[in-house]
Design a protein around this motif. Structure first.
Motif, mmCIF file in Angstrom:
data_model
loop_
_atom_site.group_PDB
_atom_site.id
_atom_site.type_symbol
_atom_site.label_atom_id
_atom_site.label_comp_id
_atom_site.label_asym_id
_atom_site.label_seq_id
_atom_site.Cartn_x
_atom_site.Cartn_y
_atom_site.Cartn_z
ATOM 1 N N ALA A 1 0.798 -1.216 0.000
ATOM 2 C CA ALA A 1 0.000 0.000 0.000
ATOM 3 C C ALA A 1 0.836 1.273 0.000
ATOM 4 N N ALA A 2 2.040 1.226 0.580
ATOM 5 C CA ALA A 2 2.838 2.447 0.719
ATOM 6 C C ALA A 2 3.083 3.158 -0.607
ATOM 7 N N PRO A 3 3.535 2.462 -1.674
ATOM 8 C CA PRO A 3 3.737 3.175 -2.944
ATOM 9 C C PRO A 3 2.450 3.766 -3.505
ATOM 10 N N ARG A 4 1.324 3.048 -3.351
ATOM 11 C CA ARG A 4 0.044 3.582 -3.841
ATOM 12 C C ARG A 4 -0.331 4.852 -3.099
ATOM 13 N N ILE A 5 -0.177 4.821 -1.765
ATOM 14 C CA ILE A 5 -0.557 5.973 -0.953
ATOM 15 C C ILE A 5 0.318 7.174 -1.286
ATOM 16 N N GLU A 6 1.613 6.952 -1.429
ATOM 17 C CA GLU A 6 2.514 8.059 -1.772
ATOM 18 C C GLU A 6 2.106 8.693 -3.094
ATOM 19 N N ALA A 7 1.783 7.870 -4.097
ATOM 20 C CA ALA A 7 1.395 8.404 -5.403
ATOM 21 C C ALA A 7 0.061 9.139 -5.311
ATOM 22 N N THR A 8 -0.907 8.549 -4.600
ATOM 23 C CA THR A 8 -2.213 9.190 -4.447
ATOM 24 C C THR A 8 -2.088 10.503 -3.712
ATOM 25 N N ARG A 9 -1.276 10.508 -2.675
ATOM 26 C CA ARG A 9 -1.099 11.716 -1.867
ATOM 27 C C ARG A 9 -0.467 12.836 -2.684
ATOM 28 N N THR A 10 0.558 12.499 -3.472
ATOM 29 C CA THR A 10 1.230 13.504 -4.297
ATOM 30 C C THR A 10 0.272 14.102 -5.316
#
Length: 242
Positions: free
Chosen positions: A214-223
């Motif tokens: 989930a971490a890479p998805r969240i970072e991309a969504t957040r950005t």
């Protein structure tokens, strides 16, 4: 004497205001609306939407909030910033005969909010109307309990998580005020995350899963979300697998 009523406004949904909060809004002589500058107009617009529904004709004053000086050590910078905010509040309020000033506070004034600390710098009498916290909104959005059966939960910040790592003697932690994805600094093995941004708002974003996935998805969504809206408010729950 001025009474300052801090009203927990939830996380952005107009229905998050309690009946007690609505009554306090309607009884106030003045509502103070903070403005955080370009790109963050949504935060003032949401407050105005609540007023339009519950107090359409009352007096309103706007206050432009100063920015924290990032060149100062963190705690020194926060203290100076709070001094400047208190001065801005006082300048915006024109009630020479005294009265009641209301302010809508995101979440609840008791949890990682500095309104009470800022108010203590003024000769005003504070009163608090509790509200829905970001933690409550996060758990409701994911339809999960906050704690494991009979377990404890640590509430911390992104800065603490980044500097100190996983909290000791803790299986679950809620992380707030994380402007830099501190979850990505943790060894992900055995950790699960429930993340939410813009909780209660039309642009709400959610993600959940093993931290490694989930971490890479969240970072991309957040950005992407921050670029689209100019601001973001988010929090998350981390749990260590049994």
């Amino acid at each position: 004497m001025i009474e300052l009523v801090l009203i927990g406004a939830g996380t952005g949904h107009p229905d998050h205001l309690t009946l007690q909060g609505v009554r306090a809004l309607q009884e106030a002589d003045l509502v103070l609306i903070p403005r955080k500058g370009a790109g963050k107009e949504d935060l003032a617009h949401l407050r105005h939407a609540m007023l339009a529904r519950h107090r359409p004709d009352g007096a309103v004053a706007h206050v432009d909030l100063p920015r924290r000086d990032p060149s100062l050590p963190y705690l020194d910078g926060v203290e100076a910033w709070h001094d400047a905010i208190a001065a801005a509040w006082a300048q915006a309020v024109d009630l020479p005969q005294g009265g009641t000033v209301a302010m809508l506070v995101w979440g609840d004034p008791s949890l990682y909010d500095s309104s009470l600390r800022i108010a203590a710098r003024l000769d005003w009498r504070p009163r608090v109307i509790p509200g829905i916290t970001a933690i409550q909104a996060l758990c409701a959005a994911h339809a999960i309990p906050l704690n494991a059966l009979g377990g404890e939960v640590r509430i911390t910040t992104g800065r603490q998580l980044r500097e100190g790592g996983w909290p000791p003697d803790c299986d679950r932690a809620v992380v707030m005020l994380d402007g830099g994805c501190a979850f990505a600094t943790l060894p992900p093995e055995g950790l699960e995350i429930w993340w939410g941004a813009y909780l209660g708002m039309p642009q709400e974003r959610l993600d959940h899963g093993p931290l490694a996935e989930a971490a890479p998805r969240i970072e991309a969504t957040r950005t992407a979300a921050r670029a689209a809206h100019g601001w973001i408010m988010d929090c998350y729950l981390l749990a260590r697998s049994a």
